[in-house]
Design a protein around this motif. Sequence first.
Motif, short mmCIF file in Angstrom:
data_model
loop_
_atom_site.label_atom_id
_atom_site.label_comp_id
_atom_site.label_asym_id
_atom_site.label_seq_id
_atom_site.Cartn_x
_atom_site.Cartn_y
_atom_site.Cartn_z
N LYS A 1 4.08 -15.36 29.70
CA LYS A 1 2.63 -15.25 29.68
C LYS A 1 2.16 -14.21 28.68
CE LYS A 1 2.54 -16.72 34.41
NZ LYS A 1 2.70 -16.28 35.77
N PHE A 2 3.12 -13.66 27.93
CA PHE A 2 2.84 -12.67 26.89
C PHE A 2 3.98 -12.73 25.88
CE2 PHE A 2 5.41 -10.67 30.11
CZ PHE A 2 6.40 -10.06 29.37
N VAL A 3 3.78 -12.10 24.74
CA VAL A 3 4.84 -12.04 23.74
C VAL A 3 4.92 -10.62 23.19
CG1 VAL A 3 3.36 -12.82 21.83
CG2 VAL A 3 5.82 -13.12 21.67
N GLN A 4 6.16 -10.13 23.10
CA GLN A 4 6.43 -8.86 22.43
C GLN A 4 6.98 -9.24 21.07
OE1 GLN A 4 9.20 -6.23 24.43
NE2 GLN A 4 8.65 -4.51 23.13
N LEU A 5 6.27 -8.89 20.01
CA LEU A 5 6.62 -9.35 18.67
C LEU A 5 7.79 -8.60 18.04
CD1 LEU A 5 2.95 -9.81 17.45
CD2 LEU A 5 4.56 -11.61 18.10
N SER B 1 -8.87 -6.73 33.54
CA SER B 1 -8.68 -8.09 33.05
C SER B 1 -8.51 -8.04 31.53
CB SER B 1 -9.85 -8.99 33.45
OG SER B 1 -11.04 -8.55 32.85
N ILE B 2 -7.68 -8.94 31.03
CA ILE B 2 -7.34 -8.95 29.60
C ILE B 2 -7.36 -10.39 29.13
CG2 ILE B 2 -5.57 -8.41 27.89
CD1 ILE B 2 -4.69 -6.12 29.83
N ASP B 3 -8.13 -10.64 28.07
CA ASP B 3 -8.29 -12.00 27.55
C ASP B 3 -7.08 -12.44 26.73
OD1 ASP B 3 -10.82 -12.51 28.63
OD2 ASP B 3 -11.85 -11.58 26.92
N PHE B 4 -6.95 -13.77 26.60
CA PHE B 4 -5.94 -14.38 25.75
C PHE B 4 -5.99 -13.76 24.35
CE2 PHE B 4 -5.06 -17.42 22.37
CZ PHE B 4 -3.77 -17.85 22.70
N GLY B 5 -4.83 -13.42 23.82
CA GLY B 5 -4.72 -12.89 22.46
C GLY B 5 -4.92 -11.39 22.34
N HIS B 6 -5.27 -10.73 23.44
CA HIS B 6 -5.50 -9.29 23.39
C HIS B 6 -4.22 -8.52 23.71
CE1 HIS B 6 -10.03 -8.90 23.10
NE2 HIS B 6 -9.78 -10.20 22.99
#
Length: 89
Positions: free
Chosen positions: A3-7, A38-43
């Motif tokens: 549900k998240f990515v660590q680049l 709350s944190i939006d998509f892409g943030h």
Amino acid sequence: MEKFVQLHINDNIVIALKKFETGDIINVNGEEIPLKESIDFGHKIAIKPISKKNKILKYGLSIGSATQNIVPGEHVHSHNLETDYLINQ
């Protein structure tokens, strides 16, 4: 799918791949991190403590400095990040 990515392994933030709500928990490298808001998509979401004036790392590189202390699970955005990029100079 995560549900998240660590680049990059050295990043102190991850990028949300969905909208998260306050209290949701993400598991990053075996550590559970409750989200403070709350944190939006892409943030960006802090995954490590970031002290005021320390660098925020994305892609393993600095994208700016913290303008205040940031705790894991906190939203990282223009309200607490001063960019390293110069615009309209």
